[in-house]
Design an enzyme around this catalytic site. Structure first.
Site, PDB file in Angstrom:
ATOM      1  NE  ARG A 179      10.299 -44.728  52.290  1.00  0.00           N
ATOM      2  CZ  ARG A 179      10.673 -45.209  51.101  1.00  0.00           C
ATOM      3  NH1 ARG A 179       9.983 -46.187  50.526  1.00  0.00           N
ATOM      4  NH2 ARG A 179      11.716 -44.702  50.483  1.00  0.00           N
ATOM      5  CE  LYS A 205      21.430 -42.204  53.730  1.00  0.00           C
ATOM      6  NZ  LYS A 205      20.759 -42.607  52.471  1.00  0.00           N
ATOM      7  CD  GLU A 211      15.750 -41.753  56.941  1.00  0.00           C
ATOM      8  OE1 GLU A 211      16.030 -42.730  56.229  1.00  0.00           O
ATOM      9  OE2 GLU A 211      15.951 -40.576  56.598  1.00  0.00           O
ATOM     10  CG  ASP A 219      17.632 -37.023  55.340  1.00  0.00           C
ATOM     11  OD1 ASP A 219      17.026 -36.690  54.301  1.00  0.00           O
ATOM     12  OD2 ASP A 219      17.588 -38.166  55.814  1.00  0.00           O
TER      13      ASP A 219
HETATM   14  N1  BES Z   1      17.634 -39.148  53.043  1.00  0.00           N
HETATM   15  C1  BES Z   1      17.610 -40.183  52.088  1.00  0.00           C
HETATM   16  C2  BES Z   1      17.320 -39.691  50.669  1.00  0.00           C
HETATM   17  C3  BES Z   1      18.334 -38.748  50.046  1.00  0.00           C
HETATM   18  C4  BES Z   1      19.225 -39.216  49.107  1.00  0.00           C
HETATM   19  C5  BES Z   1      18.320 -37.412  50.342  1.00  0.00           C
HETATM   20  C6  BES Z   1      20.117 -38.363  48.519  1.00  0.00           C
HETATM   21  C7  BES Z   1      19.223 -36.554  49.742  1.00  0.00           C
HETATM   22  C8  BES Z   1      20.115 -37.032  48.809  1.00  0.00           C
HETATM   23  C9  BES Z   1      16.546 -41.205  52.452  1.00  0.00           C
HETATM   24  O1  BES Z   1      16.304 -41.366  53.791  1.00  0.00           O
HETATM   25  C10 BES Z   1      16.999 -42.513  51.921  1.00  0.00           C
HETATM   26  O2  BES Z   1      17.984 -42.996  52.389  1.00  0.00           O
HETATM   27  N2  BES Z   1      16.277 -43.072  50.967  1.00  0.00           N
HETATM   28  C11 BES Z   1      16.612 -44.315  50.381  1.00  0.00           C
HETATM   29  C12 BES Z   1      15.354 -45.136  50.272  1.00  0.00           C
HETATM   30  C13 BES Z   1      15.587 -46.568  49.914  1.00  0.00           C
HETATM   31  C14 BES Z   1      16.320 -47.269  51.018  1.00  0.00           C
HETATM   32  C15 BES Z   1      14.278 -47.229  49.651  1.00  0.00           C
HETATM   33  C16 BES Z   1      17.218 -44.055  49.018  1.00  0.00           C
HETATM   34  O3  BES Z   1      16.791 -43.108  48.341  1.00  0.00           O
HETATM   35  O4  BES Z   1      18.154 -44.743  48.641  1.00  0.00           O
HETATM   36 ZN    ZN Z   2      16.726 -39.747  54.964  1.00  0.00          ZN
HETATM   37 MN    MN Z   3      17.600 -42.742  54.690  1.00  0.00          MN
END
Ligand code: BES
Ligand code: ZN
Ligand code: MN
Length: 495
Positions: free
Chosen positions: A349, A275, A347, A286
């Site tokens: 899912r 990220k 991750e 998370d």
């Molecule tokens: N933990 C994140 C989702 C998240 C985003 C939680 C903002 C709280 C605030 C999750 O693991 C994630 O990174 N999801 C990705 C999925 C994508 C790579 C398909 C996302 O939402 O960008």
């Molecule tokens: Zn996450």
């Molecule tokens: Mn993630």
């Protein structure tokens, strides 16, 4: 916070501050402020300031009257609850939080809240107690100069059957404390809330309330062939934890068994699909889905509904390292399905896929998962509603009732078969990312593959588990979303 019940005349209640709700009963843009009590002394005490036109009854408006005439209370707080037409236990719960937050910063340490007319007294008492606990929570643990301004004691002033009111109060207290228990867990930074520490907290709480709790480490996770969960955990030096908590009350039927599965990523860097630095610190929350399940189990153990409930929290960090999984890797989930990893940041899912499957193996007949799963749900619903997905309309309807009773907001999103197209893989059964469009839906479609035909609900709380700003009724920081609805659902599920 201590709570107690008073059936006394409101005028006789000796307190630092008596709080009453005022509503606007005016038509259209006219205002007509009324004090929501049948007690004449309280109405008289409020009459002058209301006549002055200073009070509008607007939601969260605070008007403080000192030394109110003929009342034993030192102060009278008139708390605006908005239009009478739309006033319900939902608003009342938030008002109680707002009262706590307004008074504690004014140096008040104890106060009384008068249950307003128009809402059933037991529902009102519950809502007020829950809301007050929510309002009393502050996340500033690590500030050296933290002021520790807290309300220490709350008196509920209500009319009705004493035993039933006392039961409502006791219930509100358990739920409110459990929600704050969850918020405590979520609030901790990742260096102080590793999977091991989360498991320890769950274990300690389980002992206190009489739940069975088992914690499995990396060896057992591999032995169980949880290839999806392990694929996330393998990249971290911090050992993962598979937390299993069971509530099996004597006299509960063999079936149904409610399974609560929580995402417990104690820090999500994204892994190799790392990220951006900006905002990454937020990824300590998370594990809010997992924490919600642990808090809900606490309340369930104390409220004792006659139904079996099993909670599973898949706790791990998601880290980049020489041992971390890479985009393109193929993993075999516990169910036997093969997964092509397109994005290591998807991750949640992965850990839930094995969590859901394991819950079914443990005999769960109905599943609910909660997870800060996608940024896409924030795009779709903002910070107001959580996303809810269901493969079973009846179960959804039941949960919708629980949401309403608990005063939590979630909005149903679809799971049409067409969405499955984008999670097809060339070389495996499924990919772990469907890309940008409909991201929260395709994430839910992925999970659905592991719930299979078991009735299942998925709560995407990415936008609602953390308050981005302080609100009148709640501090900035962890919200404890889903705890109250899960508890309400379990109670309803017990019939
Ligand atoms: N933990 C994140 C989702 C998240 C985003 C939680 C903002 C709280 C605030 C999750 O693991 C994630 O990174 N999801 C990705 C999925 C994508 C790579 C398909 C996302 O939402 O960008
Ligand atoms: Zn996450
Ligand atoms: Mn993630």
């Amino acid at each position: 916070m201590k709570t107690n019940l008073s059936l006394a005349n409101p005028a006789e209640v000796e307190t630092e501050c008596l709080t009453v709700v005022v509503l606007d009963r005016g038509e259209k843009d006219k205002t007509e402020v009324t004090v929501e009590t049948g007690d004449n002394a309280v109405r008289d005490a409020a009459a002058e300031v209301i006549a002055s036109g200073e009070v509008t009854g607007k939601m969260f408006e605070c008007t403080l009257v000192h030394r109110p005439a003929r009342l034993k209370a030192k102060r009278l707080l008139l708390l605006g609850g908005g239009k009478a037409k739309t006033f319900s236990a939902f608003e009342l719960r938030r008002l109680a939080g707002a009262a706590v937050r307004a008074l504690k910063t004014r140096g008040v340490r104890s106060f009384a809240f008068l249950a307003p007319q128009g809402i059933g007294a037991e529902d009102a008492v519950r809502a007020i107690v829950e809301g007050a606990f929510v309002g009393n929570f502050e996340p500033d643990y690590y500030k050296s100069d933290r002021k520790d301004q807290k309300i220490d004691a709350l008196t509920l002033v209500a009319r009705g059957d004493q035993a039933r009111l006392a039961a409502a109060l006791a219930e509100g207290l358990i739920v409110g404390e459990s929600q704050n228990f969850t918020r405590d867990l979520v609030n901790e930074p990742s260096n102080r809330m590793t999977p091991t520490i989360l498991a320890e907290r769950a274990r300690k709480m389980s002992q206190e309330v009489g739940l069975k709790c088992e914690v499995h480490g990396a060896d057992r996770i591999k032995e169980l062939k949880m290839g999806a969960f392990w694929s996330v955990a393998q990249g971290s030096d911090e050992p993962p934890a598979l937390i299993v908590m069971r509530y099996e009350p004597a006299g509960a039927p063999e079936k149904p068994v409610l399974g609560l599965v929580g995402k417990g990523i104690t820090f999500d860097t994204g892994g190799i699909s790392i990220k951006p630095a900006d905002g990454m610190e937020k990824m300590k929350y998370d594990m809010a889905g997992g924490a919600a399940m642990i808090g809900a189990m606490r309340a369930i153990a104390l409220l004792k509904p006659r139904v079996k409930v099993t909670a599973i929290v898949c706790a791990t960090e998601n880290m980049p390292s020489g041992k971390a999984q890479k985009p393109g890797d193929v993993q075999i989930a516990m169910s036997g399905k093969s997964i092509e990893i397109i994005n290591t940041d998807a991750e949640g899912r992965l850990v839930l896929a094995d969590g859901l499957y394991y819950a079914r193996q443990l005999g769960c007949t109905h599943l609910i998962d909660a997870a800060t799963l996608t940024g896409a749900v924030v795009v779709a619903l903002g910070y107001v509603n959580a996303g809810i997905f269901a493969n079973d309309d009846q179960m959804y309807q039941r949960f919708a009732r629980a949401l309403d009773k608990a005063g939590e907001k979630m909005w149903r999103l679809p799971l049409d078969e067409e969405y499955k197209e984008v999670i097809k893989s060339n070389i495996a059964d499924i990919v772990n990312s469907g890309g940008r469009w409909g991201g929260s839906v395709t994430a839910a479609m992925f999970l659905k593959e592991f719930a299979e035909d078991t009735p299942w609900l998925h709560l995407d709380i990415a936008g609602t588990a953390w308050m981005e700003d302080a609100k009148p009724w709640i501090a900035k920081g962890p919200s404890g979303i889903a705890v109250r609805s899960l508890v309400e659902f379990a109670k309803d599920f017990a019939g």
